[in-house]
Design a protein around this motif. Structure first.
Motif, PDB file in Angstrom:
ATOM      1  N   ARG A 139     -62.433  -1.360-118.053  1.00 24.54           N
ATOM      2  CA  ARG A 139     -61.513  -1.513-119.183  1.00 24.54           C
ATOM      3  C   ARG A 139     -60.687  -2.789-119.040  1.00 24.54           C
ATOM      4  NH1 ARG A 139     -63.067   3.447-118.875  1.00 24.54           N
ATOM      5  NH2 ARG A 139     -62.990   4.894-120.604  1.00 24.54           N
ATOM      6  N   GLN A 140     -60.243  -3.074-117.823  1.00 25.16           N
ATOM      7  CA  GLN A 140     -59.468  -4.295-117.596  1.00 25.16           C
ATOM      8  C   GLN A 140     -60.317  -5.540-117.856  1.00 25.16           C
ATOM      9  OE1 GLN A 140     -58.074  -3.541-113.589  1.00 25.16           O
ATOM     10  NE2 GLN A 140     -56.122  -2.742-114.327  1.00 25.16           N
ATOM     11  N   ASP A 141     -61.585  -5.511-117.465  1.00 30.37           N
ATOM     12  CA  ASP A 141     -62.476  -6.640-117.728  1.00 30.37           C
ATOM     13  C   ASP A 141     -62.721  -6.809-119.224  1.00 30.37           C
ATOM     14  OD1 ASP A 141     -62.591  -7.042-115.008  1.00 30.37           O
ATOM     15  OD2 ASP A 141     -64.600  -6.172-114.767  1.00 30.37           O
ATOM     16  N   ALA A 142     -62.829  -5.701-119.949  1.00 27.04           N
ATOM     17  CA  ALA A 142     -63.018  -5.775-121.400  1.00 27.04           C
ATOM     18  C   ALA A 142     -61.792  -6.403-122.059  1.00 27.04           C
ATOM     19  CB  ALA A 142     -63.304  -4.393-121.979  1.00 27.04           C
ATOM     20  N   VAL A 143     -60.591  -6.042-121.594  1.00 24.22           N
ATOM     21  CA  VAL A 143     -59.367  -6.636-122.146  1.00 24.22           C
ATOM     22  C   VAL A 143     -59.300  -8.121-121.808  1.00 24.22           C
ATOM     23  CG1 VAL A 143     -56.844  -6.619-122.066  1.00 24.22           C
ATOM     24  CG2 VAL A 143     -58.094  -4.471-122.194  1.00 24.22           C
ATOM     25  N   THR A 144     -59.734  -8.493-120.612  1.00 25.12           N
ATOM     26  CA  THR A 144     -59.746  -9.911-120.230  1.00 25.12           C
ATOM     27  C   THR A 144     -60.637 -10.703-121.184  1.00 25.12           C
ATOM     28  OG1 THR A 144     -59.308  -9.377-117.922  1.00 25.12           O
ATOM     29  CG2 THR A 144     -60.292 -11.530-118.370  1.00 25.12           C
ATOM     30  N   ARG A 145     -61.788 -10.159-121.540  1.00 24.56           N
ATOM     31  CA  ARG A 145     -62.678 -10.853-122.494  1.00 24.56           C
ATOM     32  C   ARG A 145     -62.074 -10.889-123.890  1.00 24.56           C
ATOM     33  NH1 ARG A 145     -68.822  -9.344-120.673  1.00 24.56           N
ATOM     34  NH2 ARG A 145     -68.592 -10.137-118.551  1.00 24.56           N
ATOM     35  N   LEU A 146     -61.369  -9.830-124.273  1.00 27.61           N
ATOM     36  CA  LEU A 146     -60.672  -9.807-125.560  1.00 27.61           C
ATOM     37  C   LEU A 146     -59.614 -10.915-125.600  1.00 27.61           C
ATOM     38  CD1 LEU A 146     -59.326  -6.948-127.605  1.00 27.61           C
ATOM     39  CD2 LEU A 146     -57.637  -8.240-126.355  1.00 27.61           C
ATOM     40  N   VAL A 147     -58.873 -11.064-124.510  1.00 22.06           N
ATOM     41  CA  VAL A 147     -57.830 -12.098-124.440  1.00 22.06           C
ATOM     42  C   VAL A 147     -58.456 -13.489-124.527  1.00 22.06           C
ATOM     43  CG1 VAL A 147     -56.113 -13.143-122.913  1.00 22.06           C
ATOM     44  CG2 VAL A 147     -56.140 -10.671-123.244  1.00 22.06           C
ATOM     45  N   GLU A 148     -59.597 -13.695-123.870  1.00 28.35           N
ATOM     46  CA  GLU A 148     -60.278 -14.996-123.950  1.00 28.35           C
ATOM     47  C   GLU A 148     -60.630 -15.328-125.391  1.00 28.35           C
ATOM     48  OE1 GLU A 148     -63.617 -14.466-121.339  1.00 28.35           O
ATOM     49  OE2 GLU A 148     -62.386 -14.644-119.529  1.00 28.35           O
ATOM     50  N   MET A 149     -61.103 -14.341-126.145  1.00 28.54           N
ATOM     51  CA  MET A 149     -61.439 -14.554-127.552  1.00 28.54           C
ATOM     52  C   MET A 149     -60.190 -14.856-128.375  1.00 28.54           C
ATOM     53  SD  MET A 149     -63.644 -11.988-129.931  1.00 28.54           S
ATOM     54  CE  MET A 149     -64.329 -12.481-131.483  1.00 28.54           C
ATOM     55  N   ALA A 150     -59.089 -14.145-128.081  1.00 21.71           N
ATOM     56  CA  ALA A 150     -57.835 -14.357-128.814  1.00 21.71           C
ATOM     57  C   ALA A 150     -57.258 -15.739-128.518  1.00 21.71           C
ATOM     58  CB  ALA A 150     -56.828 -13.270-128.444  1.00 21.71           C
ATOM     59  N   VAL A 151     -57.302 -16.174-127.276  1.00 19.42           N
ATOM     60  CA  VAL A 151     -56.797 -17.507-126.911  1.00 19.42           C
ATOM     61  C   VAL A 151     -57.627 -18.581-127.608  1.00 19.42           C
ATOM     62  CG1 VAL A 151     -56.586 -19.131-124.991  1.00 19.42           C
ATOM     63  CG2 VAL A 151     -55.739 -16.791-124.742  1.00 19.42           C
ATOM     64  N   ALA A 152     -58.951 -18.407-127.648  1.00 21.76           N
ATOM     65  CA  ALA A 152     -59.823 -19.375-128.323  1.00 21.76           C
ATOM     66  C   ALA A 152     -59.519 -19.450-129.814  1.00 21.76           C
ATOM     67  CB  ALA A 152     -61.290 -19.005-128.109  1.00 21.76           C
ATOM     68  N   ALA A 153     -59.029 -18.345-130.399  1.00 26.23           N
ATOM     69  CA  ALA A 153     -58.678 -18.332-131.817  1.00 26.23           C
ATOM     70  C   ALA A 153     -57.278 -18.881-132.070  1.00 26.23           C
ATOM     71  CB  ALA A 153     -58.768 -16.909-132.362  1.00 26.23           C
ATOM     72  N   GLY A 154     -56.508 -19.175-131.009  1.00 25.36           N
ATOM     73  CA  GLY A 154     -55.157 -19.705-131.164  1.00 25.36           C
ATOM     74  C   GLY A 154     -54.092 -18.633-131.329  1.00 25.36           C
ATOM     75  N   ALA A 155     -54.358 -17.424-130.892  1.00 28.60           N
ATOM     76  CA  ALA A 155     -53.411 -16.317-131.045  1.00 28.60           C
ATOM     77  C   ALA A 155     -52.282 -16.417-130.027  1.00 28.60           C
ATOM     78  CB  ALA A 155     -54.141 -14.988-130.872  1.00 28.60           C
ATOM     79  N   HIS A 156     -51.144 -15.837-130.398  1.00 23.75           N
ATOM     80  CA  HIS A 156     -50.005 -15.714-129.499  1.00 23.75           C
ATOM     81  C   HIS A 156     -49.945 -14.328-128.853  1.00 23.75           C
ATOM     82  CE1 HIS A 156     -48.016 -18.907-132.257  1.00 23.75           C
ATOM     83  NE2 HIS A 156     -48.669 -19.498-131.269  1.00 23.75           N
ATOM     84  N   ALA A 157     -50.606 -13.337-129.473  1.00 24.39           N
ATOM     85  CA  ALA A 157     -50.600 -11.967-128.951  1.00 24.39           C
ATOM     86  C   ALA A 157     -51.745 -11.175-129.575  1.00 24.39           C
ATOM     87  CB  ALA A 157     -49.270 -11.282-129.257  1.00 24.39           C
TER      88      ALA A 157
END
Length: 178
Positions: free
Chosen positions: A122-140
């Protein structure tokens, strides 16, 4: 004597060593229901009451720890103290894992190993989610959820998904009293 139905205990010869009636234990083995030789005797140097030979417990599987991410990820629909200015869209992190325990998690209690493996997935899945969000320019990421499913008999999928958002003040808390 009949070969059908349950045996009558009064017609069977007594089994002296706990085995089945009429049978003796195999040669070289301890009789049925008797402890092995030397079992239960206190070894020299052991305190009274400790029986048998002491063997150390195998080391426990390491416990999962908190993972810090590059941006806030919450299960809430709002990030407390921040104002959402833009919704960028959904973000997903997917991890596929074998359902067998890794060798480093096979020590100690297998349930603890599975807990560690599932938590890390689950933690690895969230890490990949965060990578996608950062690439999209998200703040949260708000509205974090998990989904798990079986792909094959030996593979499982863990997915984390949420909504990538931009915050007022680029991640600084807004001042509602101003």
């Amino acid at each position: 004597m009949s070969n059908y139905g349950p045996p009558n205990p009064y017609q069977q010869p007594y089994a002296p060593q706990g085995g089945r009636p009429g049978q003796q234990p195999y040669q070289g083995q301890q009789p049925y229901r008797q402890p092995p030789q030397g079992y239960g005797q206190t070894a020299p140097g052991q305190p009274y009451g400790q029986q048998g030979q002491w063997t150390p417990q195998p080391p426990l599987a390491r416990k999962p720890a908190l993972v810090q991410h590059a941006l806030p990820v919450v299960t809430l629909d709002q990030l407390v103290g921040h104002e959402i200015t833009e919704v960028l869209g959904d973000v997903v992190g997917v991890v596929v894992r074998t359902r067998e325990l890794r060798p480093d998690l096979r020590q100690g209690n297998p349930m603890d190993g599975y807990v560690t493996m599932l938590t890390e997935s689950r933690q690895d899945a969230v890490t990949r989610l965060v990578e996608m969000a950062v690439a999209a320019g998200a703040h949260a990421v708000v509205g974090l959820r998990y989904d798990c499913s079986e792909i094959t008999q030996s593979l499982s999928e863990v997915a984390a998904y949420g909504t990538a958002v931009k915050l007022a003040g680029a991640g600084e808390p807004s001042n509602p009293s101003a």
